[in-house]
Design an enzyme around this catalytic site. Sequence first.
Site, short mmCIF file in Angstrom:
data_model
loop_
_atom_site.label_atom_id
_atom_site.label_comp_id
_atom_site.label_asym_id
_atom_site.label_seq_id
_atom_site.Cartn_x
_atom_site.Cartn_y
_atom_site.Cartn_z
CG HIS A 128 -69.00 42.33 -85.29
ND1 HIS A 128 -70.21 42.67 -85.87
CD2 HIS A 128 -68.88 40.99 -85.44
CE1 HIS A 128 -70.79 41.57 -86.34
NE2 HIS A 128 -69.99 40.54 -86.08
CD GLU A 145 -74.17 35.37 -88.68
OE1 GLU A 145 -75.21 35.72 -88.11
OE2 GLU A 145 -73.11 36.03 -88.59
CD GLU A 146 -70.90 38.80 -89.18
OE1 GLU A 146 -71.79 39.58 -88.78
OE2 GLU A 146 -70.10 38.25 -88.42
CG ASP A 164 -70.28 35.68 -93.53
OD1 ASP A 164 -70.30 34.71 -92.75
OD2 ASP A 164 -71.03 36.67 -93.41
ZN LIG Z 1 -70.58 38.67 -86.45
ZN LIG Z 2 -70.32 35.60 -86.18
#
Ligand SMILES: [Zn+2]
Ligand SMILES: [Zn+2]
Length: 408
Positions: A365, A137-138, A79
Amino acid sequence: MNRFMEAALAMAPQLGAVRRDIHRHPETGMTETRTARIVADYLKDLGLAVREGVGGTGVVGLLEGRRQGRTVAIRADMDALPMADRKTTAYRSGVDGKAHACGHDGHTAMLLGAAAVLSRHAGELDGSVKFIFQPSEERLPGGAKPMIRDGALEDPRVEGIFSCHVHPDVPQGSVMVAPGYCTVSSAGFTLEMIGKGGHVAQPHQTVDPIVMAAACITAAQYIISRRTDPLDPAVLAFGVVQGGTANNIIPERVALKGTIRALSPARRDRLIAMFRQTVEGTARMHGGDFRLEIDMEYPSVFNEPAMVDLLARAAGDLLGRSRVIRTEKPFMGGEDVSYFHQEVPGVFWFIGTGNPDKGFTHPLHSPWFDFDEAVLPIGAALHAQCALDFLSATEMPALSRPVDRPQE
Ligand SMILES: [Zn+2]
Ligand SMILES: [Zn+2]
């Protein structure tokens, strides 16, 4: 040169192209349909048995070896993040407000590379390899749990799991791994300090939630500085404080949000209890009230020491020992690969992508995060080597600890 590395290096342009394709078309948690299609088609072309729609948009590929033995899994997340991509590269995100700023596009490409490399050596495998491509996952509650519920670790039963994450603080092409707890258990909180509004000129007729919030923020600092072992990593931080509309009105409420993080779920739960105590005491002291909601996030990733040794040996052989960094220092972020590690022995390791000469220094990020695709074949080859080593190991790593599950 190691044969897996040689094969992976020969595939470097192809892996880079796959990564860029996914990078240009980022999909956030549980909407990874295009990415899942690319993955499933690639695995089918390699001749693997493929299960799609596992736990949402997850994909599982199975490569069977020369005989039925153990089964090892390698997992990647697919993702992207709901954020802008501010790079100017040709392969920057083509979707507004979505970006692969955590490198999951790279994780996906590396795992496809590992599948390609291993599929050419299926005749040497003493068992099977499962390739687990995980969604979301996020985005909480994460894609790992639904994949497990949907049988990703069963039929055949997985006995060990490997996964990696890119890391810009580690030199490009090096590997970093920590035994034991290597990420944190976190919880988000939403707090309301509830007072009684009125005129600032008549404070005695009000209960001021702004003063209550200020006292609570200050008192909460002592949970870490006075009530937590300084050798136990812990974070308690406020990220949002909102209240009031004008300079002569005492409001009714102040809203606060923040996060609590600790190395194990049990320690996190103790911090939460202390925080609740502090909030309650502060509210009562001021004659006010409060509302506190806790959102449990991912439990810590526990790296099984025997799996860490296996990974470190393979990485040392493949890359040279000087490029393998063992650390005791945990990563203060969260990761839902922890749910897989609660079921089977696992190791979650970092592959370095830091390269100041090429400008690859931005943190995960960041809207400028990027990495050199030269790491893709390295990750692919190491995944392949770990799978082979796990299947041919004489002793099986076992779960060496009581399962430390979070409250749910
Ligand atoms: Zn991340
Ligand atoms: Zn990650």
